[in-house]
Enzyme design. Structure first.
Site, mmCIF file in Angstrom:
data_model
loop_
_atom_site.group_PDB
_atom_site.id
_atom_site.type_symbol
_atom_site.label_atom_id
_atom_site.label_comp_id
_atom_site.label_asym_id
_atom_site.label_seq_id
_atom_site.Cartn_x
_atom_site.Cartn_y
_atom_site.Cartn_z
ATOM 1 N N PRO A 170 0.792 -1.221 0.000
ATOM 2 C CG PRO A 170 -0.236 -1.171 2.085
ATOM 3 C CD PRO A 170 0.531 -2.051 1.173
ATOM 4 C CG ASN A 171 -0.402 4.333 1.133
ATOM 5 O OD1 ASN A 171 -1.368 4.772 0.525
ATOM 6 N ND2 ASN A 171 -0.489 3.876 2.366
ATOM 7 N NE ARG B 174 3.421 7.228 1.695
ATOM 8 C CZ ARG B 174 3.747 6.066 2.181
ATOM 9 N NH1 ARG B 174 4.220 5.125 1.395
ATOM 10 N NH2 ARG B 174 3.592 5.814 3.450
ATOM 11 C CE1 TYR C 5 8.349 5.161 2.542
ATOM 12 C CE2 TYR C 5 7.062 7.140 2.938
ATOM 13 C CZ TYR C 5 7.405 5.856 3.276
ATOM 14 O OH TYR C 5 6.807 5.250 4.343
ATOM 15 C CG ASN D 185 8.332 -1.746 0.774
ATOM 16 O OD1 ASN D 185 7.606 -1.776 1.762
ATOM 17 N ND2 ASN D 185 9.058 -0.695 0.449
ATOM 18 C CB ALA E 144 1.200 0.256 6.729
ATOM 19 C CD GLU F 204 10.105 -7.288 6.568
ATOM 20 O OE1 GLU F 204 10.081 -6.270 7.274
ATOM 21 O OE2 GLU F 204 9.913 -8.435 7.035
ATOM 22 C CG HIS G 158 10.849 -2.070 5.306
ATOM 23 N ND1 HIS G 158 9.486 -2.034 5.171
ATOM 24 C CD2 HIS G 158 11.147 -3.229 5.926
ATOM 25 C CE1 HIS G 158 8.978 -3.126 5.716
ATOM 26 N NE2 HIS G 158 9.957 -3.873 6.166
ATOM 27 N NE ARG H 195 8.948 6.273 8.726
ATOM 28 C CZ ARG H 195 8.081 5.972 7.780
ATOM 29 N NH1 ARG H 195 8.319 4.958 6.958
ATOM 30 N NH2 ARG H 195 6.974 6.670 7.631
#
Length: 150
Positions: free
Chosen positions: A9-10, A17, A22, A72, A75, A96, A98, A105
């Site tokens: 998502p996103n 964004r 990012y 990735n 969330a 995985e 990111h 964060r």
């Protein structure tokens, strides 16, 4: 060797964004660069904002021709037992990734529901996190893929 990159998502909003987190490049532009940098790999890319669609894609590519998945989950990394179960159930190894350093964060981002079932985790190197994951798969001999996981 077939490798798929899955984005959750996103991540379709990369380049527009939260540029301070990012960056300003779209993933589609970066993906073209990756294909040029790794000509020996057969790369494909899939993005969805929907949990069930990502699970369906994991099931589709998790057995057979694909030798690696770079994922990735956005969330969903921190919340999805269902995606965790899907990774656990498939045979294809998952790395995985990111873009941001999730440990720098918010505290809720420090926990991954997926990591226990992934070959490894790469975080905090911007879009280069994907390149590092591809280098991992590229350097393995076919019989080594999946070694020491699950």
């Amino acid at each position: 060797m077939k490798i798929i990159i899955l984005n959750g998502p996103n991540l379709n909003l990369l380049g527009t964004r939260e540029k301070s987190v990012y960056g300003s490049r779209s993933f589609e532009d970066y993906f073209e660069e990756l294909k040029e940098a790794f000509p020996a790999l057969e790369l494909s890319y899939f993005q969805s904002n929907t949990e069930g669609t990502l699970i369906d894609k994991l099931h589709e590519v998790g057995f057979g021709d694909y030798k690696g998945i770079i994922f990735n989950a956005g969330a969903y990394t921190h919340t999805s037992v269902a995606i965790s179960d899907a990774i656990k159930a498939i045979e294809t190894p998952v790395v995985e990734v990111h873009i941001s350093n999730v440990y720098a964060r918010e505290a809720f981002r420090h926990k991954s529901m997926l990591a226990a079932y992934c070959t490894g985790v790469i975080a905090g190197f911007g879009l280069e996190s994907y390149r590092l994951a591809l280098q991992y798969f590229e350097r393995l001999k076919p019989k080594q893929i999946g070694f020491g996981i699950k």
